[in-house]
Design a protein around this motif. Structure first.
Motif, PDB file in Angstrom:
ATOM      1  N   GLY A 187     -11.060  -1.334  -2.949  1.00 39.93           N
ATOM      2  CA  GLY A 187     -10.317  -0.159  -3.389  1.00 39.93           C
ATOM      3  C   GLY A 187     -10.273   0.926  -2.330  1.00 39.93           C
ATOM      4  O   GLY A 187      -9.237   1.559  -2.112  1.00 39.93           O
TER       5      GLY A 187
ATOM      6  N   THR B 106      -3.229   3.175   2.441  1.00 42.14           N
ATOM      7  CA  THR B 106      -2.147   3.933   1.818  1.00 42.14           C
ATOM      8  C   THR B 106      -1.979   5.283   2.518  1.00 42.14           C
ATOM      9  O   THR B 106      -0.861   5.696   2.865  1.00 42.14           O
ATOM     10  CB  THR B 106      -2.429   4.149   0.318  1.00 42.14           C
ATOM     11  N   ALA B 107      -3.087   5.982   2.722  1.00 42.87           N
ATOM     12  CA  ALA B 107      -3.040   7.287   3.384  1.00 42.87           C
ATOM     13  C   ALA B 107      -2.612   7.152   4.839  1.00 42.87           C
ATOM     14  O   ALA B 107      -1.824   7.966   5.352  1.00 42.87           O
ATOM     15  CB  ALA B 107      -4.411   7.962   3.291  1.00 42.87           C
TER      16      ALA B 107
ATOM     17  N   GLN C 153      -6.899   2.417  -0.396  1.00 45.67           N
ATOM     18  CA  GLN C 153      -6.553   3.839  -0.377  1.00 45.67           C
ATOM     19  C   GLN C 153      -6.473   4.354   1.059  1.00 45.67           C
ATOM     20  O   GLN C 153      -5.595   5.161   1.399  1.00 45.67           O
ATOM     21  CB  GLN C 153      -7.582   4.642  -1.167  1.00 45.67           C
ATOM     22  N   THR C 154      -7.364   3.878   1.922  1.00 47.00           N
ATOM     23  CA  THR C 154      -7.335   4.291   3.318  1.00 47.00           C
ATOM     24  C   THR C 154      -6.033   3.855   3.980  1.00 47.00           C
ATOM     25  O   THR C 154      -5.386   4.637   4.697  1.00 47.00           O
ATOM     26  CB  THR C 154      -8.528   3.689   4.086  1.00 47.00           C
TER      27      THR C 154
ATOM     28  N   PHE D 110       0.798  -1.240   0.000  1.00 46.08           N
ATOM     29  CA  PHE D 110       0.000   0.000   0.000  1.00 46.08           C
ATOM     30  C   PHE D 110       0.829   1.288   0.000  1.00 46.08           C
ATOM     31  O   PHE D 110       0.250   2.364  -0.053  1.00 46.08           O
ATOM     32  CB  PHE D 110      -0.914   0.030   1.232  1.00 46.08           C
TER      33      PHE D 110
END
Length: 205
Positions: free
Chosen positions: A167, A174-175, A171-172, A118
């Protein structure tokens, strides 16, 4: 292929598997490096303590090793997540939380895995393709779990929801791993579980 000869009481094919494991672990160290994720045959050999001929015993080149590392991490995450979900009590909340908690804790407890899955941009085209395939894999697993749990027939909307949730979770994470979300592990798990359950309730009712 013939089995390699026994040496020191350990069969050759077993020793080869052990060396392959050392190379994969070294590759994960390098690909998950927070400063400069680079992979080279020389660097992997130095990190693993093996000479280059043992590298080429298992891998054609560094790209082949990178793909093996990524596949290894994805398989472990998928396997442990499925076991966590299957072992959880038979309620939607328990199963959703078990799956998300396993994923979050895995990438948090071993930051190398988090950065590989991620975090770090994947310059290698094969690895970028594997990231896409892993997203499809987790979406298909989520779809299958939802259909089994709720007794659903084939439904395109379930597949859409699964793609959306996988998805969004990626993304969560990753952030979060990048420090853009000021949340602790428990808050990430709670927030993501609430979203999964809310969407499930909307799709089912």
């Amino acid at each position: 292929m013939s089995t390699l000869r026994t040496y020191g009481g350990v069969k050759g094919d077993h020793r080869r598997d052990e060396r392959r494991g050392l190379l994969i672990e070294a590759g994960l160290d390098l690909l998950g490096d927070p400063e400069e994720p680079t992979l080279s045959v020389r660097g992997v050999c130095q990190r693993s303590g093996l000479v280059s001929r043992y590298f080429y015993e298992s891998f054609a080149d560094r790209d082949a090793l990178a793909e093996a590392v990524y596949d290894h991490v994805v398989k472990e995450l998928a396997d442990t997540t499925l076991r966590a979900v299957n072992a959880a009590p038979a309620t939607a909340e328990a199963k959703v939380r078990a799956g998300i908690e396993n994923i979050v804790r895995t990438v948090a407890d071993d930051p190398r895995r988090g950065r590989l899955l991620f975090g770090t941009p994947l310059a290698s085209r094969p690895l970028a393709q594997r990231r896409l395939r892993s997203a499809r894999l987790f979406a298909s697993l989520l779809t299958a779990q939802a259909r089994e749990f709720y007794g659903l027939a084939s439904d395109e909307q379930v597949e859409v929801a699964a793609q959306f949730l996988v998805g969004g979770l990626a993304q969560t994470l990753t952030a979060w791993l990048a420090g853009d979300l000021p949340l602790d592990q428990a808050q990430v798990i709670d927030s993501c579980a609430d979203i999964f359950l809310a969407l499930a309730a909307r799709r089912i009712t």
